[in-house]
Design a protein around this motif. Sequence first.
Motif, PDB file in Angstrom:
ATOM      1  N   TYR A 215     -47.551  22.803 -48.056  1.00  0.00           N
ATOM      2  CA  TYR A 215     -48.393  21.398 -47.981  1.00  0.00           C
ATOM      3  C   TYR A 215     -49.595  21.784 -48.902  1.00  0.00           C
ATOM      4  O   TYR A 215     -50.012  22.939 -48.663  1.00  0.00           O
ATOM      5  CB  TYR A 215     -48.704  21.006 -46.519  1.00  0.00           C
ATOM      6  CG  TYR A 215     -47.515  20.435 -45.939  1.00  0.00           C
ATOM      7  CD1 TYR A 215     -47.116  19.261 -46.158  1.00  0.00           C
ATOM      8  CD2 TYR A 215     -46.790  20.876 -44.899  1.00  0.00           C
ATOM      9  CE1 TYR A 215     -46.102  18.645 -45.733  1.00  0.00           C
ATOM     10  CE2 TYR A 215     -45.909  20.324 -44.129  1.00  0.00           C
ATOM     11  CZ  TYR A 215     -45.531  19.119 -44.516  1.00  0.00           C
ATOM     12  OH  TYR A 215     -44.392  18.290 -44.173  1.00  0.00           O
TER      13      TYR A 215
ATOM     14  N   VAL B 276     -45.227  26.537 -45.274  1.00  0.00           N
ATOM     15  CA  VAL B 276     -44.617  25.955 -43.765  1.00  0.00           C
ATOM     16  C   VAL B 276     -43.264  26.451 -43.518  1.00  0.00           C
ATOM     17  O   VAL B 276     -42.830  26.497 -42.614  1.00  0.00           O
ATOM     18  CB  VAL B 276     -45.063  24.428 -43.211  1.00  0.00           C
ATOM     19  CG1 VAL B 276     -46.392  24.419 -43.092  1.00  0.00           C
ATOM     20  CG2 VAL B 276     -44.305  23.609 -44.459  1.00  0.00           C
TER      21      VAL B 276
ATOM     22  N   PRO C  76     -39.725  25.581 -31.386  1.00  0.00           N
ATOM     23  CA  PRO C  76     -40.985  25.144 -30.586  1.00  0.00           C
ATOM     24  C   PRO C  76     -41.604  24.257 -31.786  1.00  0.00           C
ATOM     25  O   PRO C  76     -41.339  24.168 -32.823  1.00  0.00           O
ATOM     26  CB  PRO C  76     -41.506  26.163 -30.382  1.00  0.00           C
ATOM     27  CG  PRO C  76     -41.049  27.569 -31.167  1.00  0.00           C
ATOM     28  CD  PRO C  76     -39.798  27.107 -31.554  1.00  0.00           C
ATOM     29  N   SER C  77     -42.660  23.438 -31.134  1.00  0.00           N
ATOM     30  CA  SER C  77     -43.314  22.477 -31.952  1.00  0.00           C
ATOM     31  C   SER C  77     -44.220  23.403 -32.908  1.00  0.00           C
ATOM     32  O   SER C  77     -44.797  24.182 -32.778  1.00  0.00           O
ATOM     33  CB  SER C  77     -44.276  22.091 -30.786  1.00  0.00           C
ATOM     34  OG  SER C  77     -45.132  21.004 -31.435  1.00  0.00           O
ATOM     35  N   GLY C  78     -44.221  22.636 -34.053  1.00  0.00           N
ATOM     36  CA  GLY C  78     -44.945  23.020 -35.127  1.00  0.00           C
ATOM     37  C   GLY C  78     -43.930  24.264 -36.129  1.00  0.00           C
ATOM     38  O   GLY C  78     -44.836  24.954 -37.113  1.00  0.00           O
ATOM     39  N   CYS C  79     -42.655  24.508 -35.731  1.00  0.00           N
ATOM     40  CA  CYS C  79     -41.951  25.575 -36.568  1.00  0.00           C
ATOM     41  C   CYS C  79     -41.308  25.027 -37.927  1.00  0.00           C
ATOM     42  O   CYS C  79     -40.873  25.794 -38.685  1.00  0.00           O
ATOM     43  CB  CYS C  79     -40.977  26.191 -35.662  1.00  0.00           C
ATOM     44  SG  CYS C  79     -39.596  24.887 -35.207  1.00  0.00           S
ATOM     45  N   GLY C  80     -41.657  23.805 -38.087  1.00  0.00           N
ATOM     46  CA  GLY C  80     -40.884  23.314 -39.230  1.00  0.00           C
ATOM     47  C   GLY C  80     -39.725  22.588 -39.474  1.00  0.00           C
ATOM     48  O   GLY C  80     -39.418  22.124 -40.446  1.00  0.00           O
ATOM     49  N   LYS C  81     -39.377  21.985 -38.184  1.00  0.00           N
ATOM     50  CA  LYS C  81     -37.988  21.313 -38.049  1.00  0.00           C
ATOM     51  C   LYS C  81     -38.096  20.003 -38.640  1.00  0.00           C
ATOM     52  O   LYS C  81     -37.311  19.842 -39.503  1.00  0.00           O
ATOM     53  CB  LYS C  81     -37.616  20.892 -36.614  1.00  0.00           C
ATOM     54  CG  LYS C  81     -37.816  22.018 -35.765  1.00  0.00           C
ATOM     55  CD  LYS C  81     -37.498  21.698 -34.225  1.00  0.00           C
ATOM     56  CE  LYS C  81     -38.459  20.805 -33.543  1.00  0.00           C
ATOM     57  NZ  LYS C  81     -39.662  21.792 -33.365  1.00  0.00           N
ATOM     58  N   SER C  82     -39.167  19.468 -38.472  1.00  0.00           N
ATOM     59  CA  SER C  82     -39.219  17.822 -38.924  1.00  0.00           C
ATOM     60  C   SER C  82     -39.322  18.060 -40.542  1.00  0.00           C
ATOM     61  O   SER C  82     -38.857  17.213 -41.408  1.00  0.00           O
ATOM     62  CB  SER C  82     -40.324  16.970 -38.463  1.00  0.00           C
ATOM     63  OG  SER C  82     -40.166  16.796 -37.009  1.00  0.00           O
ATOM     64  N   THR C  83     -40.072  18.903 -41.040  1.00  0.00           N
ATOM     65  CA  THR C  83     -40.375  19.089 -42.295  1.00  0.00           C
ATOM     66  C   THR C  83     -38.964  19.321 -43.009  1.00  0.00           C
ATOM     67  O   THR C  83     -38.642  18.998 -44.325  1.00  0.00           O
ATOM     68  CB  THR C  83     -41.403  20.193 -42.708  1.00  0.00           C
ATOM     69  OG1 THR C  83     -42.576  20.186 -42.197  1.00  0.00           O
ATOM     70  CG2 THR C  83     -41.515  20.509 -44.056  1.00  0.00           C
TER      71      THR C  83
HETATM   72  P1  ADP Z   1     -41.947  20.593 -36.093  1.00  0.00           P
HETATM   73  O1  ADP Z   1     -41.382  19.563 -36.312  1.00  0.00           O
HETATM   74  O2  ADP Z   1     -41.201  21.858 -35.771  1.00  0.00           O
HETATM   75  O3  ADP Z   1     -42.750  20.246 -34.697  1.00  0.00           O
HETATM   76  P2  ADP Z   1     -43.543  20.226 -38.497  1.00  0.00           P
HETATM   77  O4  ADP Z   1     -42.386  20.228 -39.635  1.00  0.00           O
HETATM   78  O5  ADP Z   1     -43.941  18.692 -38.010  1.00  0.00           O
HETATM   79  O6  ADP Z   1     -42.937  20.940 -37.198  1.00  0.00           O
HETATM   80  O7  ADP Z   1     -44.564  20.959 -38.978  1.00  0.00           O
HETATM   81  C1  ADP Z   1     -44.409  22.418 -39.548  1.00  0.00           C
HETATM   82  C2  ADP Z   1     -45.898  23.062 -39.918  1.00  0.00           C
HETATM   83  O8  ADP Z   1     -46.419  22.239 -40.736  1.00  0.00           O
HETATM   84  C3  ADP Z   1     -46.973  22.892 -38.828  1.00  0.00           C
HETATM   85  O9  ADP Z   1     -47.781  23.818 -38.524  1.00  0.00           O
HETATM   86  C4  ADP Z   1     -47.651  21.481 -38.969  1.00  0.00           C
HETATM   87  O10 ADP Z   1     -49.128  21.389 -38.804  1.00  0.00           O
HETATM   88  C5  ADP Z   1     -47.683  21.541 -40.622  1.00  0.00           C
HETATM   89  N1  ADP Z   1     -47.755  20.258 -41.394  1.00  0.00           N
HETATM   90  C6  ADP Z   1     -46.960  19.090 -41.055  1.00  0.00           C
HETATM   91  N2  ADP Z   1     -47.062  18.245 -41.939  1.00  0.00           N
HETATM   92  C7  ADP Z   1     -48.091  18.434 -42.762  1.00  0.00           C
HETATM   93  C8  ADP Z   1     -49.009  17.887 -43.699  1.00  0.00           C
HETATM   94  N3  ADP Z   1     -48.772  16.725 -44.285  1.00  0.00           N
HETATM   95  N4  ADP Z   1     -50.196  18.688 -44.209  1.00  0.00           N
HETATM   96  C9  ADP Z   1     -50.437  19.922 -43.855  1.00  0.00           C
HETATM   97  N5  ADP Z   1     -49.708  20.482 -42.816  1.00  0.00           N
HETATM   98  C10 ADP Z   1     -48.565  19.802 -42.276  1.00  0.00           C
END
Ligand code: ADP
Length: 334
Positions: free
Chosen positions: A13, A22, A41-48
């Motif tokens: 990002y 990430v 776990p939350s924040g590991c990058g699944k949604s990304t």
């Molecule tokens: P998960 O779905 O596993 O909870 P995310 O994919 O949402 O995790 O996020 C992965 C990491 O990327 C997290 O550390 C989050 O803070 C960071 N992140 C997500 N979206 C953004 C963004 N738009 N800008 C900067 N960092 C981001």
Amino acid sequence: MASLTLTNVVKHYGSGKHAVPVIHGVNADIRDGEFIVIVGPSGCGKSTLLRMVAGLEEITSGEIAIGPRVVNDLEPARRDIAMVFQNYALYPHMSVFGNMAYGLKIAKVPKDEIKARVDKAAKILELGHLLDRKPRQLSGGQRQRVAMGRAIVRQPQVFLFDEPLSNLDAKLRAQTRIEIQKLHRELGITSLFVTHDQVEAMTLAQRMIVMNAGNMEQFGTPEEVYHRPASTFVASFMGSPPMNLLQHAPGARPGTLLGIRPEHLDVGSVGWQVVVDTVELLGAERLIYARLGDEPLIVRVEEGGAAPHPGDTLRVAPRADRLHWFDATTGKRL
Ligand code: ADP
């Protein structure tokens, strides 16, 4: 239907010296028709990861292919995917039929064809009697089924699910899980399903991708992930309570952690001598929280007989064929 191939997929990002890495290079060959769960776990990058497949996030480097087609630069609407979100995002002023038909109407699919596809999806999802209702006249579970119906009528190559069950209560979640499995058996569409819930992952996945801090820790079947975890992270994350990881157990080697799941320890007259801290009664089974020397050890036993008391000394024998060994420094399986 199509395969889905991720090759060295990286995501940062931001850019330049403000870039935040990430996703650190994910490789996965997903077969045509497979149901894959991304769990961590939350924040590991699944949604990304999911959003990059959908085309809602650009990838920094690497390649994503749906079937033979590299989709890196294709906009979401042209990737032939359909996404189901946690918040169902239904149009409140449209009927169930209208909600399911909307995307097809926009795509200028002929009216007869729309009706045929919506009716078929409604039948699969048992929504046939609700087609005239508005979303507010539906339960949470029914709304989620409409959201799935809307995805089905698109007849996509790939389904993407972003924690679709997390707004449902426990009973409905279990029920919807079974419906999603049934749906997948009937339609056989390649699916990527994101969740932070390890039970959901174990029950739904044909194979799962376990993510930790932007890295793919393991890609395997539920059996492989449970019985041959690739790292201490996977061993602790999958399974509740988690695997015991011991540094000083009798027979342990220096620099090595010994892993043993709570259900693979037998209480009896032989084995390690442990002291009981507390006992949790869970109905069909009980959890004994004990100490082996100065290390905590959880033992899962079937209910029956007298429960031990705090301070009691027990003998527990680890099953020899259920031991796991991990590098104490890297956490990797040996
Ligand atoms: P998960 O779905 O596993 O909870 P995310 O994919 O949402 O995790 O996020 C992965 C990491 O990327 C997290 O550390 C989050 O803070 C960071 N992140 C997500 N979206 C953004 C963004 N738009 N800008 C900067 N960092 C981001």
